[in-house]
Design a protein around this motif. Sequence first.
Motif, PDB file in Angstrom:
ATOM      1  N   ASP A 136       1.095  -1.550  -0.176  1.00 44.23           N
ATOM      2  CA  ASP A 136       0.548  -0.131  -0.166  1.00 44.23           C
ATOM      3  C   ASP A 136       1.136   1.482  -0.362  1.00 44.23           C
ATOM      4  O   ASP A 136       2.209   1.110   0.512  1.00 44.23           O
ATOM      5  N   GLY A 168      -5.487   7.681   3.401  1.00 48.91           N
ATOM      6  CA  GLY A 168      -6.058   6.321   3.574  1.00 48.91           C
ATOM      7  C   GLY A 168      -5.248   5.320   2.865  1.00 48.91           C
ATOM      8  O   GLY A 168      -5.519   3.728   3.067  1.00 48.91           O
ATOM      9  N   GLY A 176      -7.193  -4.713   4.233  1.00 51.38           N
ATOM     10  CA  GLY A 176      -7.174  -3.215   3.843  1.00 51.38           C
ATOM     11  C   GLY A 176      -7.847  -2.823   1.979  1.00 51.38           C
ATOM     12  O   GLY A 176      -8.686  -3.010   1.503  1.00 51.38           O
ATOM     13  N   ASP A 177      -7.301  -1.249   2.178  1.00 51.09           N
ATOM     14  CA  ASP A 177      -8.529  -0.605   1.089  1.00 51.09           C
ATOM     15  C   ASP A 177      -7.218   0.560   0.859  1.00 51.09           C
ATOM     16  O   ASP A 177      -7.033   1.443   2.122  1.00 51.09           O
ATOM     17  N   PRO A 178      -6.878   0.613  -0.054  1.00 46.54           N
ATOM     18  CA  PRO A 178      -6.500  -0.056  -0.874  1.00 46.54           C
ATOM     19  C   PRO A 178      -6.248  -0.711  -1.341  1.00 46.54           C
ATOM     20  O   PRO A 178      -5.975  -1.480  -2.923  1.00 46.54           O
ATOM     21  N   GLU A 179      -5.779  -1.759  -0.178  1.00 44.95           N
ATOM     22  CA  GLU A 179      -5.679  -3.558  -0.893  1.00 44.95           C
ATOM     23  C   GLU A 179      -6.018  -4.107  -1.784  1.00 44.95           C
ATOM     24  O   GLU A 179      -5.476  -5.361  -2.506  1.00 44.95           O
ATOM     25  N   ASN A 186      -5.154  -5.935  11.689  1.00 46.55           N
ATOM     26  CA  ASN A 186      -6.656  -4.600  11.869  1.00 46.55           C
ATOM     27  C   ASN A 186      -6.852  -6.456  11.298  1.00 46.55           C
ATOM     28  O   ASN A 186      -7.436  -7.166  11.003  1.00 46.55           O
ATOM     29  N   ARG A 205     -10.051  -6.352   9.334  1.00 45.77           N
ATOM     30  CA  ARG A 205     -10.700  -6.720   7.977  1.00 45.77           C
ATOM     31  C   ARG A 205      -9.440  -6.602   7.137  1.00 45.77           C
ATOM     32  O   ARG A 205      -8.476  -6.683   6.917  1.00 45.77           O
TER      33      ARG A 205
HETATM   34  N1  GLY Z   1      -4.528   0.281   3.359  1.00 52.54           N
HETATM   35  C1  GLY Z   1      -3.645   0.028   5.249  1.00 52.54           C
HETATM   36  C2  GLY Z   1      -5.468  -0.145   5.449  1.00 52.54           C
HETATM   37  O1  GLY Z   1      -6.754  -0.413   4.990  1.00 52.54           O
HETATM   38  O2  GLY Z   1      -5.657   0.420   7.037  1.00 52.54           O
END
Ligand code: GLY
Length: 425
Positions: free
Chosen positions: A218, A232, A295-298, A291, A293
């Motif tokens: 990321d 983010g 990831g975003d944008p993974e 985390n 959940r």
């Molecule tokens: N890209 C990092 C996160 O979703 O926390």
Amino acid sequence: MNILLLGSGGREHVLAWKLSGSPKLTRLFIAPGNAGTAESGENVPLSPNDFLSIRQFVLDHNIGMVVVGPEDPLVNGIHDFFLEDGRLKTIPVIGPDRKGAMLEGSKEFGKQFMNRYDIPTAAHKTFTKENIDEGMRFLEQTQAPYVLKADGLAAGKGVVICPDKEEARRELHSMLMESKFGTASSQVVIEEFLRGIELSVFVITDGKSFKILPEAKDYKKIGEGDTGPNTGGMGSVSPVSFADEKFMGKVEKRIIIPTIHGLQNEKIDYRGFIFFGLMNVAGDPVVIEYNCRMGDPEAESVIPRIQNDLVDLFMAVSEQKLDRVNILTDPRSTATVMLVSKGYPDQYEKGKVISIRGQTHDSMIFHAGTKQDPSTGNIITNGGRVIAVTSFGDSMKEALSTSYINAEKIEFEGKNFRKDIGFDL
Ligand code: GLY
Ligand code: AMP
């Protein structure tokens, strides 16, 4: 089966897109969703944290599974809420219960968990208002740069890295004494600064066994060359070149297996994704954070590479039959470029009309902060991160070049994106 997916970002659009391709799916609802998820299912105007309204919706629409995208409903106990309700308790929730979500919901809990199971992580100490003086003395004995972390959820903003001591002292004061991040910073973790290159490793578990999903990298900083404030996430790639068999072997042996074992040992019945934020420190993986959940944008790069039917995969998680599943991974690379609003991650404007010039070829367009303007029907910006452009390629370079060609075709006032995703690989 009818499925309810909670969340509204790019991660939820890619999950919705993937779920919608399953022959097992009857109807997909996304709460609250965005303009993109509306193309993969039906948006419903419910907050993921409004459990009572979700309960009513689930009962009224014969929902057979709830998939939770973001962390806050998990940390707030949505899984426990289902288990404790006579009519909801048989409906699977993909995502851990409150105790499992504490891995992300409390940095101190996560650190202590890692220490209990000898999982490599940065050395740390935790401070509160009561012992801030000790915290100040601890800073005196520590070398720069200083890493200060609000214990609780702070919308991805709770980590502050200070290059000098004076700033670190001010920051510690502001977090503890002025509630800079609200109750999230009533405890602050100060930890050793790790030098290396980051990556994100994902696991899905049914509480008994686990499967490793494709890893990703990321790009968190707003500026090219990893400069400026954290966001983010400005883009992602999968796979990650240095995550070879040897490195991933260490990740599995030293980090994943002890984590799964620890969860079992603490009677945490974890059913969902675990996201390991890792630093590669001279060839050895060290955990930066957990985390609870994707990831975003993974997710936008990882989910398209998973060839399994996602409904089947989630069913296996809920029925604890994950040991029978083989994860099939597309060998190609994916690359995601995030288009963001002008000013992000600070103040930015919403409501800019989004248009696509010509056709976007060979890319997947995942919406993040978008919505349809009810009066004009236009798709407009509705957040800092607006649209993720994801492409496949035989190499990372090829995937990136396709994403960049299509990123140029999407237009909205103030559009910004990093032109150097993958630069360090
Ligand atoms: N890209 C990092 C996160 O979703 O926390
Ligand atoms: P987080 O919000 O926990 O994802 O942290 C934000 C970013 O801060 C991480 O992605 C890292 O780049 C950086 N970071 C967090 N902890 C450390 C650490 N101990 N050493 C170096 N960088 C860190």
